[in-house]
Design an enzyme around this catalytic site. Sequence first.
Site, mmCIF file in Angstrom:
data_model
loop_
_atom_site.group_PDB
_atom_site.id
_atom_site.type_symbol
_atom_site.label_atom_id
_atom_site.label_comp_id
_atom_site.label_asym_id
_atom_site.label_seq_id
_atom_site.Cartn_x
_atom_site.Cartn_y
_atom_site.Cartn_z
ATOM 1 N N HIS A 285 24.719 4.401 -18.181
ATOM 2 C CA HIS A 285 23.273 4.690 -17.385
ATOM 3 C C HIS A 285 23.387 4.035 -15.843
ATOM 4 O O HIS A 285 22.922 3.156 -15.705
ATOM 5 C CB HIS A 285 22.070 4.002 -17.916
ATOM 6 C CG HIS A 285 21.623 5.088 -19.578
ATOM 7 N ND1 HIS A 285 20.375 4.993 -20.092
ATOM 8 C CD2 HIS A 285 21.951 6.188 -19.272
ATOM 9 C CE1 HIS A 285 20.347 5.390 -21.240
ATOM 10 N NE2 HIS A 285 21.298 6.443 -20.882
ATOM 11 N N ASP B 143 19.986 19.275 -15.896
ATOM 12 C CA ASP B 143 20.439 17.907 -16.016
ATOM 13 C C ASP B 143 22.385 18.414 -15.947
ATOM 14 O O ASP B 143 22.842 19.092 -17.333
ATOM 15 C CB ASP B 143 19.869 18.096 -17.124
ATOM 16 C CG ASP B 143 20.900 16.686 -17.868
ATOM 17 O OD1 ASP B 143 21.516 15.460 -16.751
ATOM 18 O OD2 ASP B 143 20.056 15.630 -18.820
ATOM 19 N N GLU C 61 28.714 18.247 -18.752
ATOM 20 C CA GLU C 61 27.113 18.907 -18.774
ATOM 21 C C GLU C 61 26.630 19.913 -18.144
ATOM 22 O O GLU C 61 26.486 20.080 -17.255
ATOM 23 C CB GLU C 61 26.444 17.740 -19.089
ATOM 24 C CG GLU C 61 24.559 17.974 -19.347
ATOM 25 C CD GLU C 61 23.884 16.368 -19.215
ATOM 26 O OE1 GLU C 61 24.195 15.082 -17.760
ATOM 27 O OE2 GLU C 61 22.907 16.287 -19.652
ATOM 28 N N TYR D 20 34.444 7.972 -23.038
ATOM 29 C CA TYR D 20 34.674 6.379 -22.307
ATOM 30 C C TYR D 20 35.498 5.370 -22.783
ATOM 31 O O TYR D 20 35.600 4.860 -23.408
ATOM 32 C CB TYR D 20 33.452 6.459 -22.264
ATOM 33 C CG TYR D 20 32.239 7.048 -21.953
ATOM 34 C CD1 TYR D 20 31.630 8.157 -20.395
ATOM 35 C CD2 TYR D 20 31.406 8.208 -23.146
ATOM 36 C CE1 TYR D 20 30.995 8.501 -20.349
ATOM 37 C CE2 TYR D 20 30.597 9.073 -23.068
ATOM 38 C CZ TYR D 20 30.054 9.000 -21.827
ATOM 39 O OH TYR D 20 29.287 10.691 -21.242
ATOM 40 N N ARG E 207 32.567 12.972 -18.756
ATOM 41 C CA ARG E 207 31.233 14.030 -19.444
ATOM 42 C C ARG E 207 31.116 14.890 -18.622
ATOM 43 O O ARG E 207 31.215 15.217 -17.538
ATOM 44 C CB ARG E 207 29.843 13.212 -19.236
ATOM 45 C CG ARG E 207 29.575 13.955 -20.172
ATOM 46 C CD ARG E 207 27.435 12.824 -20.942
ATOM 47 N NE ARG E 207 26.491 12.426 -18.784
ATOM 48 C CZ ARG E 207 26.672 11.528 -18.387
ATOM 49 N NH1 ARG E 207 27.550 10.441 -19.337
ATOM 50 N NH2 ARG E 207 26.160 10.604 -17.829
ATOM 51 N N ASP F 18 26.546 12.156 -13.081
ATOM 52 C CA ASP F 18 25.359 13.211 -13.337
ATOM 53 C C ASP F 18 24.471 13.634 -12.717
ATOM 54 O O ASP F 18 23.249 12.495 -12.427
ATOM 55 C CB ASP F 18 24.944 12.532 -14.696
ATOM 56 C CG ASP F 18 23.753 12.664 -15.798
ATOM 57 O OD1 ASP F 18 23.474 13.675 -15.265
ATOM 58 O OD2 ASP F 18 24.200 12.276 -16.683
ATOM 59 N N ASP G 298 1.087 -1.660 0.169
ATOM 60 C CA ASP G 298 0.050 0.199 0.218
ATOM 61 C C ASP G 298 1.278 1.113 -0.031
ATOM 62 O O ASP G 298 0.717 2.489 0.642
ATOM 63 C CB ASP G 298 -1.044 0.040 1.435
ATOM 64 C CG ASP G 298 -0.024 0.257 2.670
ATOM 65 O OD1 ASP G 298 1.520 0.065 2.862
ATOM 66 O OD2 ASP G 298 -0.891 -0.090 3.667
ATOM 67 N N HIS H 144 14.346 14.325 -20.713
ATOM 68 C CA HIS H 144 14.561 14.558 -22.527
ATOM 69 C C HIS H 144 12.742 14.882 -22.861
ATOM 70 O O HIS H 144 11.936 14.649 -22.358
ATOM 71 C CB HIS H 144 14.490 12.845 -22.549
ATOM 72 C CG HIS H 144 15.727 12.097 -22.019
ATOM 73 N ND1 HIS H 144 17.014 11.139 -22.304
ATOM 74 C CD2 HIS H 144 16.988 13.657 -21.724
ATOM 75 C CE1 HIS H 144 17.810 10.426 -21.645
ATOM 76 N NE2 HIS H 144 18.511 12.140 -21.355
ATOM 77 N N HIS I 285 27.146 8.869 -27.629
ATOM 78 C CA HIS I 285 25.541 8.922 -27.236
ATOM 79 C C HIS I 285 26.523 10.574 -28.240
ATOM 80 O O HIS I 285 26.630 11.238 -28.894
ATOM 81 C CB HIS I 285 25.409 9.235 -26.346
ATOM 82 C CG HIS I 285 26.141 10.379 -25.291
ATOM 83 N ND1 HIS I 285 26.431 11.519 -24.980
ATOM 84 C CD2 HIS I 285 27.001 9.923 -24.147
ATOM 85 C CE1 HIS I 285 27.489 11.981 -24.065
ATOM 86 N NE2 HIS I 285 28.164 10.128 -23.613
ATOM 87 N N HIS J 295 19.898 17.548 -25.870
ATOM 88 C CA HIS J 295 19.120 16.815 -25.539
ATOM 89 C C HIS J 295 17.698 17.900 -25.856
ATOM 90 O O HIS J 295 18.482 18.626 -24.631
ATOM 91 C CB HIS J 295 18.366 15.740 -25.139
ATOM 92 C CG HIS J 295 18.792 15.756 -23.416
ATOM 93 N ND1 HIS J 295 17.824 15.775 -21.936
ATOM 94 C CD2 HIS J 295 19.879 15.018 -23.428
ATOM 95 C CE1 HIS J 295 19.224 15.774 -21.688
ATOM 96 N NE2 HIS J 295 19.433 15.248 -21.800
ATOM 97 N N GLU K 281 26.293 18.342 -23.846
ATOM 98 C CA GLU K 281 26.788 16.278 -22.680
ATOM 99 C C GLU K 281 27.950 16.084 -23.571
ATOM 100 O O GLU K 281 27.787 14.668 -23.855
ATOM 101 C CB GLU K 281 25.906 16.088 -22.425
ATOM 102 C CG GLU K 281 24.910 15.825 -22.980
ATOM 103 C CD GLU K 281 23.598 14.709 -22.635
ATOM 104 O OE1 GLU K 281 24.090 13.686 -21.652
ATOM 105 O OE2 GLU K 281 22.218 15.277 -21.815
HETATM 106 N N1 GLY Z 1 21.264 12.198 -17.070
HETATM 107 C C1 GLY Z 1 20.253 11.818 -18.810
HETATM 108 C C2 GLY Z 1 20.994 12.389 -18.888
HETATM 109 O O1 GLY Z 1 22.324 13.239 -19.141
HETATM 110 O O2 GLY Z 1 20.844 12.338 -20.535
HETATM 111 MN MN MN Z 2 21.312 14.842 -20.304
HETATM 112 MN MN MN Z 3 22.835 14.031 -17.403
#
Ligand code: GLY
Ligand code: MN
Ligand code: MN
Length: 432
Positions: free
Chosen positions: A238, A266, A402, A383, A400, A255, A35, A356, A345, A349, A379
């Site tokens: 991820h 982000d 960003e 890697y 990374r 991140d 619950d 996103h 990647h 975005h 970003e």
């Molecule tokens: N934190 C997700 C991205 O950087 O797109």
């Molecule tokens: Mn991002």
């Molecule tokens: Mn991110």
Amino acid sequence: MTAEYARRRRRLMQVIGERGMAILPAARERTRNRDTHYPFRQDSDFLYLTGFPEPDAVAVLMPGRPQGEYLLFCRERNPEREQWDGLRAGPEGACARFGADDAFPIDDIDDILPGLMEGRSCIHYTLGRDAAFDQRVVGWVRRLQEQSRSGLQAPWEILSLEHHLHEMRLFKGRTELGVMRRAAAITVDGHQRGMARCRPGWREFALAAEYTHEFMRHGAVHAYPPIVGGGANACILHYIDNAAPLKKNDLVLVDAGAELDGYAADVTRTFPVGGRFSGPQREIYACVLAAQAAAIAAVRPGADWNAPHEAAVRVLSEGLLALGILQGSLDEVLAAQSYRRYYMHRTGHWLGLDVHDVGDYKVDGQWRVLEPGMVLTVEPGLYLRPAEDLDPRFWNIGVRIEDDVVVTREGCEVLTAGAVKEVAEVEAVMRS
Ligand code: GLY
Ligand code: MN
Ligand code: MN
């Protein structure tokens, strides 16, 4: 804010026209176990148009309806349930505080909504997000269609609401940018705190807690599960286990972004757990930082969506060639996309109510042209996983960087510029 929501509804209704009506359900509460529920998060489209914070609600927009164009179905007041679960607006509150022209108990929707559809030829509703609600919408339409012999005019078209609505959401107005600036500032504080307090031997979740602390004490939450990856974990895009010990000679990639009043930041920063970059770490880091600078410089009105990505890829490829990690000429690397082994990647975005965020990236098959008011992330990363053909001094380095950027009339503004990222600045914060 009530006026702002009303403005958004008016704009959408202009597009829908008097032949149509729009139906938007609120998000559902989701069971976590038995619950206990997950913290409730309102549906972004619903929030954008209503500001109404409760589950079990449905907004209906009926352009040109003389008795009122904005109807809200919601939970009735219930003193007993409210004692356990918190206050409800009820239909009276929906009108008085949330600007609904008319409001009804959600339990009456099956009786009322089909009647409202009568005479409207087109229902604007996004199918495919909530199968159970889809069934109900289709059921209401069918019920009317079955009565068409008695002269009722039933809708004959269900059109996705997303296209126009998401086009509106893509362009952030002054109010939205104000909230996004605050979400960005809280996120910057989180990164500052994490960087300053990180110690070798901490588990990744302990570092994550520093960001959570900073977000929560400002009334924000995480906009997405934070990624806190030390060493090899920084190379898992991820990674959210966040449970490994942080080692002195490793980098850690964080991140983490705050969500404030529904709007996300982000941000990613990467820093040395022990406070000083090693030679190879610094070389890779400098390459990503230069790529990010080039990508941000490419964000301006009139540039296309892909321009920042192309700028980042070019600088990353030059860097990988200079370090001997890739071989050949720059043109060959770009043509064969051999950088993708280390940069797999895209460079960003849209960002807004959703991390996103919504909005098309291509229009008529062409990359979209950037315009003032659009907000995006920038970003780039590298890697480097262990491999026989990679110099071991680069193994397990994941970087990374960003930031969140709004397109302005002159170029762009980096909303998260306060989060330090120059090597000397990062090392200084870590000494502090
Ligand atoms: N934190 C997700 C991205 O950087 O797109
Ligand atoms: Mn991002
Ligand atoms: Mn991110």
